[in-house]
Design an enzyme around this catalytic site. Structure first.
Site, PDB file in Angstrom:
ATOM      1  N   GLU A  91       0.976  -1.190   0.012  1.00  5.38           N
ATOM      2  CA  GLU A  91      -0.003   0.161  -0.136  1.00  5.38           C
ATOM      3  C   GLU A  91       0.821   1.231   0.026  1.00  5.38           C
ATOM      4  OE1 GLU A  91      -3.776  -1.700   2.877  1.00  5.38           O
ATOM      5  OE2 GLU A  91      -2.767   0.214   3.313  1.00  5.38           O
ATOM      6  N   CYS A 104       3.168   8.422   1.471  1.00  9.11           N
ATOM      7  CA  CYS A 104       3.541   7.509   2.396  1.00  9.11           C
ATOM      8  C   CYS A 104       3.763   6.227   1.693  1.00  9.11           C
ATOM      9  CB  CYS A 104       2.477   7.295   3.631  1.00  9.11           C
ATOM     10  SG  CYS A 104       2.659   5.999   4.739  1.00  9.11           S
ATOM     11  N   CYS A 111       4.765  -7.191   7.175  1.00 11.89           N
ATOM     12  CA  CYS A 111       5.866  -6.966   8.203  1.00 11.89           C
ATOM     13  C   CYS A 111       5.968  -8.070   9.471  1.00 11.89           C
ATOM     14  CB  CYS A 111       5.221  -5.616   8.832  1.00 11.89           C
ATOM     15  SG  CYS A 111       6.501  -4.998   9.855  1.00 11.89           S
ATOM     16  N   CYS A 115       3.377  -5.625  15.612  1.00 14.53           N
ATOM     17  CA  CYS A 115       2.627  -4.812  16.534  1.00 14.53           C
ATOM     18  C   CYS A 115       1.061  -4.878  16.428  1.00 14.53           C
ATOM     19  CB  CYS A 115       3.103  -3.346  15.996  1.00 14.53           C
ATOM     20  SG  CYS A 115       4.633  -3.061  15.804  1.00 14.53           S
ATOM     21  N   CYS A 118      -1.596  -2.950  14.194  1.00 13.17           N
ATOM     22  CA  CYS A 118      -1.285  -2.705  12.785  1.00 13.17           C
ATOM     23  C   CYS A 118      -1.369  -4.003  11.840  1.00 13.17           C
ATOM     24  CB  CYS A 118       0.366  -2.731  12.807  1.00 13.17           C
ATOM     25  SG  CYS A 118       0.877  -2.356  10.810  1.00 13.17           S
ATOM     26  N   CYS A 337      -3.382   1.428   8.338  1.00 16.95           N
ATOM     27  CA  CYS A 337      -2.250   1.066   7.530  1.00 16.95           C
ATOM     28  C   CYS A 337      -2.604  -0.630   7.181  1.00 16.95           C
ATOM     29  CB  CYS A 337      -0.773   0.989   8.175  1.00 16.95           C
ATOM     30  SG  CYS A 337       0.326   1.513   7.541  1.00 16.95           S
TER      31      CYS A 337
HETATM   32  S1  SF4 Z   1       3.594  -0.771  12.892  1.00 13.80           S
HETATM   33 FE1  SF4 Z   1       3.013  -2.403  11.330  1.00 13.80          FE
HETATM   34  S2  SF4 Z   1       4.663  -1.990   9.557  1.00 13.80           S
HETATM   35 FE2  SF4 Z   1       5.329  -0.768  11.480  1.00 13.80          FE
HETATM   36  S3  SF4 Z   1       6.743  -1.986  12.369  1.00 13.80           S
HETATM   37 FE3  SF4 Z   1       4.594  -2.476  13.462  1.00 13.80          FE
HETATM   38  S4  SF4 Z   1       3.953  -4.224  12.181  1.00 13.80           S
HETATM   39 FE4  SF4 Z   1       5.419  -3.511  11.155  1.00 13.80          FE
END
Ligand code: SF4
Length: 353
Positions: A91, A104, A111, A115, A118, A337
């Protein structure tokens, strides 16, 4: 075949030298790719036909495609879903401000950092993106909108400091004055806090001197215990270690630091949390960017209301810490995101694509 967009100008010059070509051709080709918006060798009209054919036999030119785009009716923000010829969906977001436009962009397909808040983390990391793919996210947004992008935040899917070499190559490519020529000061790299990589970044030298890019560190909690509940990386590096690396980055680059703080109701948004946050940031030249957490259904996290967010910011400011509440752009489209990508992947798996 490798994408020619992935080469720095110096690499193009070296490659052309092996073909017996004059090195000034590198500047011409680099400018066609990174400034003049071409996607094929035939369009490079000041390059000989023979050389164009040779290059077309060895390289592709522009290996990402817009799969889907949602535009906000409220503020014009555009959220893109790109497919990569090397595999994967990512994205990017185009944001209009009064005097400039910002892209962005993503740095990895998915990833691995996990987190909790996210959506990019839901299926892990498929692969690193190349520098050329990262640059092409910006160029595709410019082609689609017809507008010039002067600011870049690397805050989409992925942890850029885990794709370190491609990140540095990307910065070298998009800051090159013969190409896009984006100022380092208009580039922000967002990290969840990979301590050794922050130290490495602070020693980096592109264009004679320390880097002048902005570093945004995802902090999201004022204590190790609370941070571990939101971010698995906190198991590896303590807040004290992270603050040490952040201070060293500041000492070497003199760039003001930004700390990202996703406000999560009942987790990190109390008056005590604000006081503790102010304590650990005391004496640093830092801005805290408060982001009411985006609801991702898998996470079960909710956001405090507007009044509570303002109260948290005021509390920080009473302790002498600069805070801002991130302006929400594109709140009427798949906001968080990774949500657009996740929805597309879910649809594809349902339809067997
Ligand atoms: S916020 Fe999302 S994209 Fe960023 S490091 Fe954490 S898991 Fe990865």
């Amino acid at each position: 075949m490798k994408d020619i967009f992935d080469n720095t100008k110096k690499e193009l010059a070296d490659m052309l030298a092996t073909k017996g070509e004059k090195t000034y051709r590198a500047r011409q080709i680099f400018s066609w790719l990174h400034s003049r918006g071409v996607r094929s060798f035939e369009e490079m009209t000041d390059i000989s036909k023979g050389l164009r054919e040779k290059l077309a036999g060895e390289y592709t030119a522009g290996s990402i495609h817009i799969e889907n785009m949602q535009q906000s009716a409220l503020d014009g923000t555009r959220k893109y879903l790109f497919s990569l010829e090397g595999g994967g969906l990512i994205e990017g977001v185009f944001m209009e401000y009064r005097d400039w436009n910002t892209a962005c962009i993503s740095s990895q397909v998915g990833c691995a950092m996990g987190c909790r808040f996210c959506a990019s983390a839901v299926n892990g990391c498929e692969r690193d993106m190349t520098a050329g793919e990262m640059a092409l996210e910006i160029y595709e947004m410019e082609r689609d909108t017809g507008k010039r992008i002067s600011n870049v935040v690397i805050m989409g899917s992925g942890e850029p400091l885990l794709n370190y070499d491609n990140l540095i190559r990307f910065i070298e490519i998009i800051t090159d004055p013969d190409g896009k020529g984006i100022s380092q000061r208009n580039i922000t790299v967002s990290t969840c806090g990979i301590v050794p990589a922050i130290d490495r970044l602070s020693e980096e030298d592109i264009g004679g001197g320390h880097l002048q890019i902005n570093l945004a560190i995802s902090l999201h909690a004022p204590t190790d215990e609370k941070r571990r509940r939101l971010m698995p990386i906190a198991e590896k590096y303590s807040i004290e270690e992270l603050m040490g690396a952040a201070s060293r980055y500041y000492e070497r680059t003199h760039r003001r630091l930004t700390f990202e703080y996703a406000l999560v109701k009942g987790e990190n948004d109390s008056a005590g949390d604000a006081a503790e946050l102010a304590r650990i940031l005391k004496g640093m030249n830092a801005l805290v960017n408060l982001i009411p957490v985006n609801p991702v259904s898998e996470s079960g996290l909710t956001r405090p209301d507007k009044k509570e967010c303002i109260a948290f910011k005021n509390k920080l400011e009473n302790f002498g810490i600069n805070g801002s509440i991130r302006r929400e752009l594109g709140s009427d489209i798949d906001g968080a995101c990774g949500q657009l990508r996740m929805r597309s992947m879910a649809q594809n798996s349902q339809t067997g694509i």
